[in-house]
Design a protein around this motif. Structure first.
Motif, short mmCIF file in Angstrom:
data_model
loop_
_atom_site.label_atom_id
_atom_site.label_comp_id
_atom_site.label_asym_id
_atom_site.label_seq_id
_atom_site.Cartn_x
_atom_site.Cartn_y
_atom_site.Cartn_z
N GLU A 8 -8.51 -0.43 0.22
CA GLU A 8 -8.67 1.02 0.06
C GLU A 8 -10.11 1.41 -0.26
O GLU A 8 -10.40 2.59 -0.46
CB GLU A 8 -7.75 1.52 -1.05
N ARG B 192 -5.02 -5.00 -2.34
CA ARG B 192 -4.72 -3.66 -1.84
C ARG B 192 -5.87 -2.70 -2.15
O ARG B 192 -6.29 -1.91 -1.30
CB ARG B 192 -3.43 -3.15 -2.48
N ALA C 164 -2.76 -3.20 4.77
CA ALA C 164 -3.07 -2.26 3.68
C ALA C 164 -4.18 -1.30 4.09
O ALA C 164 -4.14 -0.11 3.77
CB ALA C 164 -3.47 -3.05 2.43
N GLN D 65 0.83 -1.21 0.00
CA GLN D 65 0.00 0.00 0.00
C GLN D 65 0.86 1.26 0.00
O GLN D 65 0.58 2.19 -0.75
CB GLN D 65 -0.93 0.00 1.21
#
Length: 402
Positions: free
Chosen positions: A144, A140, A311, A57
């Protein structure tokens, strides 16, 4: 439409919140150490997964982005990051073998070099471009808040299922009798390390004039660590250390083993494959996919959980967590590319981290073959699909004040 307050909170840089989240990794490792009677595979998997997620990340490492940046922007930063990962992993792993006089490591990612390996690697590379990232990139993105990662990861699993269904053919026609070249057999660990570092240094020298500018150091240390993206070389070096540490712990780093295990369980349950699948029970090239007897928090599950935790914590720290949807076309591309990624990873017995970086770290020729042909697939696919959505960098999210 007004976003819920907790989403607004997560999309603003919160280093303190992230630090608290990251504390869950050592806490989880301690819990499993108590349950297992000592710090073992499961404790290490939680820690390794979290560090893996942090590195990916913070450095936003992606082989697709690496080649895209070089081809479209003349920026070699990401490629230099991958070279750093390879160099550090090889130096620590082969260096330790040279010092201790150790032989071929158990469970090492030393794969068969057969006619199907370059095909699978090429398909993996093309699929990564279509899906705009490989397995670790979509994990990842999911951390997010990107919802497009959901169809991509589901399709990756479908690709694993397809590969497991024709595994008996793959084993019989390609893998069973293929050689597994280990360079230290001929060059020794020190000689192999010297040759590989020379090759990596040559690649770095060719890319050096395209290196990115030095990162902005106007902010404080906390801001540079938790909010600003890391230089890819720093993230790559951390990833290389993690690969070497995983070898020292006895389990090569990678994210696909659990996908292979679950895919095998599913295909066996519905009668698509027999109970016995050669190579997968005993393990081949460091990859084991035994037939499941029931769900358990194995080290393979825990490394995935740790990755998402690491992450997600870094996404919160940098203010990059935002729920983002996707179009129907995006979904179709994710499914097509994801199936290719899953099939390629299972057939090649690994992906970028497990097959390429962990393979090169221990001097396996299969790691180099996978890396070269995956890169070739990425380059060809980028050339054939010049749309800006594929070749251009994504929009940079505006930096918010904490």
């Amino acid at each position: 439409m007004t976003r819920p307050l907790f989403l607004k909170h997560l999309s603003t840089p919160r280093p303190a919140t992230a630090a608290a989240l990251l504390c869950l990794a050592p806490l989880g490792a301690w819990v499993f150490a108590v349950l297992d009677g000592g710090f073992g595979d499961r404790s290490w998997a939680v820690i390794a997964g979290a560090i893996f997620g942090v590195a990916l990340q913070r450095g936003e490492l992606s082989l697709v982005r690496a080649w895209r940046d070089l081809m479209a922007l003349k920026d070699a930063g990401q490629l230099l990051g991958f070279l750093a990962a390879l160099a550090v992993a090889a130096t620590l792993t082969l260096g330790a073998l040279a010092v201790t006089g150790g032989g071929r490591p158990e469970n090492a990612r030393i794969g068969p070099v057969d006619w199907l390996l370059p095909v699978a690697a090429f398909v993996f590379g093309v699929g990564s471009v279509i899906a705009r990232g490989g397995v670790m990139v979509h994990l990842r993105r999911l951390s997010e808040g990107s919802l497009v990662a959901i169809p991509a990861l589901a399709a990756v699993f479908l690709g694993f299922v397809v590969a497991i269904v024709h595994w008996p053919w793959t084993w019989a026609t390609a893998i069973a009798d293929a050689p597994t070249p280990w360079l230290p057999t001929w060059l020794g660990p020190a000689g192999t390390l010297a040759v590989q570092l020379a090759a990596l240094a040559g690649c770095a020298a060719m890319l050096w004039r395209f290196r990115p500018p030095a990162p902005d150091r106007a902010h404080g240390l906390v801001h540079r660590v938790f909010v600003q993206p890391w230089p890819a070389t720093a993230a790559g070096a951390l990833l290389g250390c993690l690969v070497a540490a995983s070898y020292a712990a006895g389990e090569p780093l990678g994210l696909i083993a659990e996908c292979a295990t679950i895919a095998r369980w599913l295909t066996t349950m519905i009668g698509l494959v027999p109970q016995e699948l050669p190579g997968l029970d005993a393990g081949v090239a460091g990859l084991k996919a035994p037939l499941l007897q029931g769900f358990a928090l194995t080290e393979h599950v825990l490394i995935l959980i740790g990755f998402v935790l690491g992450a997600f914590a870094c996404a919160v720290a940098s203010g990059r967590f935002t729920i983002e949807g996707f179009t129907r076309r995006d979904g179709v591309e994710m499914v097509l590319g994801g199936v290719m990624i899953g099939w390629g990873a299972m057939t090649a017995l690994g992906a970028v981290t497990g097959e390429a970086i962990a393979g090169v770290a221990v001097g396996a020729l299969s790691g180099w073959v996978f890396l070269v042909f995956t890169s070739l697939g990425v380059i060809v696919a980028l050339k054939l699909d010049p749309r800006s959505s594929v070749t251009a960098p994504g929009p940079t999210r505006p930096e918010r004040e904490s």
